[in-house]
Design a protein around this motif. Structure first.
Motif, PDB file in Angstrom:
ATOM      1  N   GLN A 337      76.649  70.465 -26.370  1.00 16.44           N
ATOM      2  CA  GLN A 337      76.278  71.296 -27.512  1.00 16.44           C
ATOM      3  C   GLN A 337      76.607  70.579 -28.829  1.00 16.44           C
ATOM      4  O   GLN A 337      75.806  70.574 -29.768  1.00 16.44           O
ATOM      5  N   GLN A 424      62.739  73.072 -23.913  1.00 17.42           N
ATOM      6  CA  GLN A 424      61.883  74.252 -23.803  1.00 17.42           C
ATOM      7  C   GLN A 424      61.305  74.668 -25.151  1.00 17.42           C
ATOM      8  O   GLN A 424      60.231  75.255 -25.215  1.00 17.42           O
ATOM      9  N   GLU A 425      62.012  74.372 -26.227  1.00 12.80           N
ATOM     10  CA  GLU A 425      61.499  74.649 -27.563  1.00 12.80           C
ATOM     11  C   GLU A 425      62.234  73.774 -28.564  1.00 12.80           C
ATOM     12  O   GLU A 425      63.454  73.614 -28.495  1.00 12.80           O
ATOM     13  N   ARG A 439      65.147  75.165 -34.809  1.00 12.88           N
ATOM     14  CA  ARG A 439      65.310  76.082 -33.684  1.00 12.88           C
ATOM     15  C   ARG A 439      65.115  75.285 -32.397  1.00 12.88           C
ATOM     16  O   ARG A 439      64.084  74.632 -32.216  1.00 12.88           O
ATOM     17  N   ARG A 441      65.943  75.059 -27.956  1.00  9.14           N
ATOM     18  CA  ARG A 441      66.435  75.545 -26.672  1.00  9.14           C
ATOM     19  C   ARG A 441      66.145  74.477 -25.627  1.00  9.14           C
ATOM     20  O   ARG A 441      65.009  74.001 -25.491  1.00  9.14           O
ATOM     21  N   LYS A 443      67.253  73.024 -21.467  1.00 15.17           N
ATOM     22  CA  LYS A 443      67.870  73.289 -20.164  1.00 15.17           C
ATOM     23  C   LYS A 443      68.681  72.082 -19.734  1.00 15.17           C
ATOM     24  O   LYS A 443      68.193  70.955 -19.728  1.00 15.17           O
ATOM     25  N   PHE A 455      71.992  76.481 -20.529  1.00 17.69           N
ATOM     26  CA  PHE A 455      71.056  76.203 -21.614  1.00 17.69           C
ATOM     27  C   PHE A 455      71.827  75.953 -22.902  1.00 17.69           C
ATOM     28  O   PHE A 455      72.928  76.461 -23.109  1.00 17.69           O
ATOM     29  N   ILE A 456      71.230  75.163 -23.764  1.00 16.95           N
ATOM     30  CA  ILE A 456      71.751  74.951 -25.106  1.00 16.95           C
ATOM     31  C   ILE A 456      70.794  75.608 -26.088  1.00 16.95           C
ATOM     32  O   ILE A 456      69.590  75.301 -26.093  1.00 16.95           O
ATOM     33  N   ASP A 457      71.307  76.524 -26.887  1.00 10.97           N
ATOM     34  CA  ASP A 457      70.516  77.211 -27.914  1.00 10.97           C
ATOM     35  C   ASP A 457      71.114  76.908 -29.275  1.00 10.97           C
ATOM     36  O   ASP A 457      72.315  77.111 -29.498  1.00 10.97           O
ATOM     37  N   GLU A 459      70.177  77.248 -33.568  1.00  4.91           N
ATOM     38  CA  GLU A 459      69.322  77.650 -34.680  1.00  4.91           C
ATOM     39  C   GLU A 459      70.140  77.578 -35.958  1.00  4.91           C
ATOM     40  O   GLU A 459      71.277  78.062 -36.014  1.00  4.91           O
TER      41      GLU A 459
END
Length: 468
Positions: A337, A424-425, A439, A441, A443, A455-457, A459
């Motif tokens: 992260q 993924q995004e 932003r 996301r 896996k 997952f790493i998110d 924003e």
């Protein structure tokens, strides 16, 4: 030219051709096609247009059966097909357009119908003689976005078929589909040959892009289009494919002396045997340049590169190692992260490591250890700087290009450094008050089937000014 067994009445809706599906809900690859300018053709010559439509429908239905699909119904010039496999659905659509394109070369213009095809993978419900659901609705909307003679895929379909089919696609900005909430990133498989409607479609597309991108700083980009990163250079490619041996083949048009010089520097030689950076769309890894060919074309050159991927090994040695600090334990996911946030947000910023520092405290020692873990000095790809901050000075006068290239370079580090296995995004923009919104996301790699994937998110806003 006259076709036999014709009648002048309009096509009527056909019943679903399979009874075992009725009353069932299932995940299906839905293929929806229609004819470009069908109303105008019918107004000009209704009977003959219907003859041509029957001719083409017969071919499409035969191909549907060959690819293990089922024709659900026809409504006017529209044909709706169902496939249990997205790969089969796209394979069938490509074969349909290929056969029509080849046939058109030997036909008079009045003997040709131009079809558009949309494909989506989604939930559908079979109800009596009808089929309903978002899968059908989205496929129909995608069809209206397709290039004449081409195919338009949803991202769901593209993610499933891109490797098995090695598709050449053009990815677009998110599209707002009629009567559908939100926007969707769509992919185009272009027509094999230009059609009488291609120029008008391209004009309308350019006008739409100009309207949506009138202020580049307000843009939000979700893809890097046809840009590719090779070493420290960026190029717009013409084609991308993967050979049976796993090697990648890309063709790059060099339309300036600067491009030629940059591409020339990438030729393999004895001194330059180390792998170089490579990124395209949502993938990034190290490659070795195995072969380079140059072909003259009118007033520029086409450079064809054969690249051998050096994929990251899937073992525990490629993952971040946990670290126990004085106040907290950093897991491997925590370290990943921090790496992603360094790349995308410059958080935490790069720490200068002074070997001869006169002041030594446990806190400094711990921060130094954490900095080494973020950089990953023992790995092939080190994470040192914020990608957005490092690129912005070079492209600040071309906001949209900056966002696309920054996205691509970020993809490389996120993938090649083993931070995530799948992006993924990743959207960048808009740019406002010296900051860009990010932003993301992704896996993480799953080493064991017994472990749930993580997952790493991320924003937030990244300052484009390096304040260090």
């Amino acid at each position: 030219m006259t076709l036999h067994n014709c009648s002048s009445h309009m096509f009527t809706e056909e019943k679903i051709q399979t009874t075992e599906l009725r009353g069932h809900r299932t995940l299906a690859a839905i293929v929806f096609s229609d004819v470009v300018s069908y109303s105008a053709l019918m107004a000009a010559n209704e009977e003959y247009t219907l003859d041509l439509l029957r001719r083409d429908f017969q071919i499409m239905k035969q191909l549907c059966q060959r690819f293990e699909g089922k024709v659900l119904k026809t409504i006017g010039d529209a044909l709706l097909m169902y496939f249990p496999s997205a790969v089969k659905a796209v394979g069938c659509a490509k074969e349909i357009q290929s056969i029509f394109a080849e046939a058109a070369l030997d036909r008079a213009p009045e003997d040709i119908l131009t079809h558009r095809i949309g494909i989506h993978l989604g939930d559908v419900f079979f109800n009596g003689s009808d089929v309903m659901g978002d899968g059908v609705n989205i496929a129909a909307r995608l069809q209206s976005q397709a290039q004449p003679g081409g195919i338009c895929l949803s991202q769901t379909v593209y993610d499933v078929v891109k490797n098995p089919l090695a598709l050449k696609v053009t990815d677009l900005i998110p599209k707002k589909l009629k009567n559908m909430p939100g926007s969707m990133l769509v992919y185009q498989i272009p027509a094999l040959y230009p059609t009488p409607y291609t120029s008008q479609w391209e004009l309308e597309l350019a006008q739409t892009d100009q309207e949506s991108g009138s202020n580049d700083s307000e843009s939000v980009i979700y893809s890097s289009r046809q840009w590719v990163m090779l070493h420290e250079h960026f190029f717009e490619i013409e084609t991308f494919s993967q050979n049976a041996d796993g090697n990648l083949v890309i063709q790059i048009p060099a339309k300036s002396a600067h491009d030629d010089a940059a591409l020339q520097s990438l030729r393999p030689n004895v001194e330059q045997s180390q792998p170089i950076k490579f990124a395209y769309q949502n993938d990034g890894f190290l490659v070795k340049v195995r072969n380079v060919e140059v072909t003259p074309r009118q007033d520029y050159k086409i450079w064809t590169f054969t690249l051998e991927p050096k994929y990251l090994k899937k073992d525990s040695n490629t993952l971040e190692q946990p670290y126990k600090g004085s106040k907290r334990l950093y897991s491997a996911d925590d370290i990943a992260q921090l790496k992603a946030k360094r790349i995308l947000l410059n958080d935490p910023p790069k720490l200068p490591i002074l070997e001869d520092a006169q002041i030594f405290t446990p806190a400094i020692a711990e921060r130094k250890m954490l900095e080494n873990l973020i950089r990953g000095n023992d790995t092939a790809t080190s994470v040192e700087d914020c990608v957005l901050q490092s690129l912005y000075p070079l492209y600040k006068d071309r906001s949209k290009v900056f966002l696309e290239l920054a996205r691509l370079r970020s993809i490389f580090f996120l993938k090649a450094a083993g931070i995530v296995e799948q992006v993924q995004e990743l959207s960048l923009g808009p740019i406002s008050e010296g900051k860009v919104h990010v932003r993301f996301r992704g896996k993480r790699r799953q080493l064991s089937v017994n472990n749930e994937p993580t997952f790493i998110d991320i924003e937030g806003d990244c300052s484009l000014m390096n304040e260090s």
